[in-house]
Design a protein around this motif. Structure first.
Motif: not given
Length: 345
Positions: A15-20, A53-56, A140-145, A164-168
């Motif tokens: 979820l952090a990946k999706i938002l960032t 990998y995140f943009n910190v 989660a693994e498929e989101v990561a991929a 709210l959902a539009s942010n994802f």
């Protein structure tokens, strides 16, 4: 409006990946300071989905839960249900005032046998109008991929839910919304229990034919339970008018958050509940399976919680009840499945 994520497991990380990915900065509560240091220095979670990998610069990481909540307007809760009470009980009773909560918890609080919204109401006077859920089917693994997945957001205010959902929404995620806050949560709990059973069947070396019949019967059993708790629109093939904005059919039982999530959790090799059940089917103990999995299989505690809830409701649930008795009352897994064989239709 600032998002906060509470939790640092695989689903929280996804979820952090999706938002960032959408360039949305987040406050991220991570329990372990060494994990925070690793994310800051190496740009990935050391324990989960470390290919992400995140943009910190978009992350404000903290071990201070209370401050993370106070600094956020919208909180995404992605803590396993077994730890909710431990994590939230020390907080001030007014901590969630003026905030919105999106639950990514796919379980029920053990001992209390409560959904997250029921616990929040009871302990923090948090109202349902500000409570939303995000459910699957989505690993989660498929989101990561970045493999195309579907998320279902639920809230009683459908306009706010869609906002709210539009942010994802991303190129690898399709977003669906509905107003069935209770139904999607119970469906997420039940599908984990049935995935344990699917895993047990695989470990016992039943074939695909048996598994298909088992899961079809699980779907029927789940529908009966949902009707007992008052959930409507769960008939396959029956729809109301299509959504004027999205042109999608109205939600029914065949939708992704109900039957879809059940199917993927029972069949997918990513499913931790299926993998947990597979070990039980092969003869390993619950304790060994818990240690080997090294992640929370929500269906284990849920099997006991739903058994207790259903003592009041009285919905016929022979499959879920047998899974409970295998896990909690030392019924031998082979003997339990011999009983299940005789009740399948």
């Amino acid at each position: 409006m600032r998002f906060g994520i509470i939790g640092s497991g695989s689903w929280a990380t996804a979820l952090a990946k999706i938002l960032t990915d959408n360039k949305i900065p987040i406050n991220w509560w991570v329990r372990d300071a060494s994990s925070i240091a690793h994310i800051r220095n190496r740009h990935h979670n050391p324990h989960y989905l470390n290919s992400v990998y995140f943009n910190v610069e978009l992350l404000h990481l903290s071990t201070d839960l209370e401050q993370s909540i106070r600094d956020s307007h919208i909180l995404v809760i992605a803590v396993p249900s077994a730890y909710i009470f431990q994590v939230f009980e020390p907080l001030p009773r007014n901590i969630f005032e003026g905030r919105e909560i999106i639950s990514a918890v796919k379980g029920i609080l053990p001992e209390q046998n409560l959904l997250l919204n029921e616990y929040l109401k009871q302990s923090f006077e948090f109202e349902l109008q500000s409570y939303f859920t995000v459910m699957g089917p989505c690993h989660a693994e498929e989101v990561a991929a970045e493999k195309l997945s579907y998320l279902t957001f639920s809230g009683i205010d459908e306009t706010r839910t869609a906002e709210l959902a539009s942010n994802f929404s991303t190129e690898y995620l399709n977003i669906i919304t509905n107003n069935d806050v209770f139904g999607v949560q119970y469906a997420a709990i039940l599908k984990n229990i049935y995935a344990l059973g699917a895993g047990m069947a695989h470990g016992l070396e039943y074939g695909d034919n048996f598994l298909s019949v088992l899961i079809a019967n699980c779907a029927d059993e789940m529908a009966g339970f949902l009707r007992k708790v008052g959930i409507s629109h769960i008939e396959v093939g029956v729809h109301e008018a299509e959504n004027a904005r999205t042109h999608r059919k109205s939600t029914n039982y065949a939708a992704s958050a109900y039957l879809g999530d059940l199917l993927v959790t029972c069949y997918s090799l990513y499913s931790r509940n299926r993998n947990f059940g597979n070990m039980i089917g092969k003869g390993y103990s619950v304790k060994f399976a818990q240690l080997e999995l090294n992640m929370v299989a929500e269906g284990y505690n849920a099997s006991k919680c739903i058994f207790k809830v259903n003592e009041r409701l009285g919905s016929p649930m022979p499959i879920a009840e047998t899974i409970y008795r295998i896990l909690w009352e030392n019924v031998k897994v082979g003997e339990g499945f011999k009983q299940i064989e005789n009740i399948l239709i």
